[in-house]
Design a protein around this motif. Sequence first.
Motif: not given
Length: 336
Positions: A291-297, A320-321, A311-312, A4-9
Motif C-alpha cells: 500500500x505504501x509503495x502504491x501511494x508513493x507511486x 499525503x493524508x 508513508x515514512x 492523525x496529526x498531519x495536514x489534512x488533504x
Amino acid sequence: MPGHGVPRGPEAPAAAPTRPAVLGRRAVLAGAAGLALGGSGCGTAPPRNALGSAPPSPAGLPRPAAWRPDPSDIRPDVKLRAVRLVEALGTWRDGAGGVAKARERVAALGLPAALAGQAGPLLSGADAAVVEVTDAQYGGILAGSASVLVVCRQWTRTGDGPVAAGGTTVDVRLAEGAPRWSVGELRPAAPGPAADSLPEAARRVLDEDRIRLPVAAEADVRGGGVHASVLRAMLRLAERYRMDVSVVRSGHPLNVFGTGRPSDHPPGRAFDVWRIDGRAVVDRATPRALVEAFMRDAAAGSYNVGGPLLPPGAGAGPQFFTDDTHHDHVHVGFGS
C-alpha cells in the motif's frame, strides 16, 4: 481521527471523531473482530447477524455470494446496513418487481419504505433481478453520520429473454440510531451517456485489463468527463500494479463528506482504488509495504494522496493524508 496529526488533504472529511474519544482504534477493531465475520474480503457466505443475509437469487440468474465487511473495517455494521439495503432493492424473484414490492423489502429491513423511490437504476421493469456488491467504501465516516459507496453489479431477466448485465454505485447516507444506524437517503450514480469520441488515453484505460473498472466508473470514462491527468495516472500505475477502482466521478459525494468543500471526484479529477494486486486495502493481511509503495507511486503528478497510512517521510512532495474514511481505499486527486 482525520489527519492523525498531519495536514489534512482536500479530500479528508471534517474534523469530527468517528466514535467517542474513549474508544481507540484498537478497541473498535477488536469489536469488529468480535462480530465473528470469520475472514476478510467479499465473495464468501455472510455471517448470521442481526442485519440478516442477502436475498436469494432468482432462478436463471447468477447466484453471487452476499458481501460481507472485513474484520479490520471501521464500523462494519454501518457498511453492512447500507449493503443489505442495496441488495434487497436490486434483487427480486418473478412477480416481485416494481416499487411496491421494493417498498416491502425495504420495510422488512426496518428502514423507511420510501427509500425504494430513490433506488434509481436498481429498479427496472425486469421480471427478476439479482445484485452482487463488489465493494463498499466509505465516502465519509463521522461520529454520527456516514456515506457508504456501494459498488455493485446487477443481472436482470425478462420472460425467456437473455440475462442482461448492468450495475451502478450508490451513495448511501446513514445516521446513527438505536439499535442500528438508519438510512436517510440514496444517491445512485448518474454517469451520463457515452461520448461520440474519446481521447487515446481513455481508450487505453478501457482496454487495459490491469485496470478493473466497475460499471459506473467505466461509464464515467466512456462519457469523456475524466481528466487526462487521472487517465495518465491509471495507465502509469497499471505498468506496475493490477488495481481495482471503486469510484471515479459518479456515485461519489459532491462535497468532501462533512464539509462544504467540493470533492475532486465529480469533475473527474480523482479516482479511488480499493484493491491492489488482488489484495484489499482494508485487509490487515495486505502488506503495508504494498500500500505504501502504491501511494508513493500514485503521488507522481498528484496533489493529494490519501490512504490507510502515511508513508515514512511523507512530509515532502505531494500532500499525503490518512483518516478513518480512507482506511479502506487509496484516493488519488489532481488539481485544476
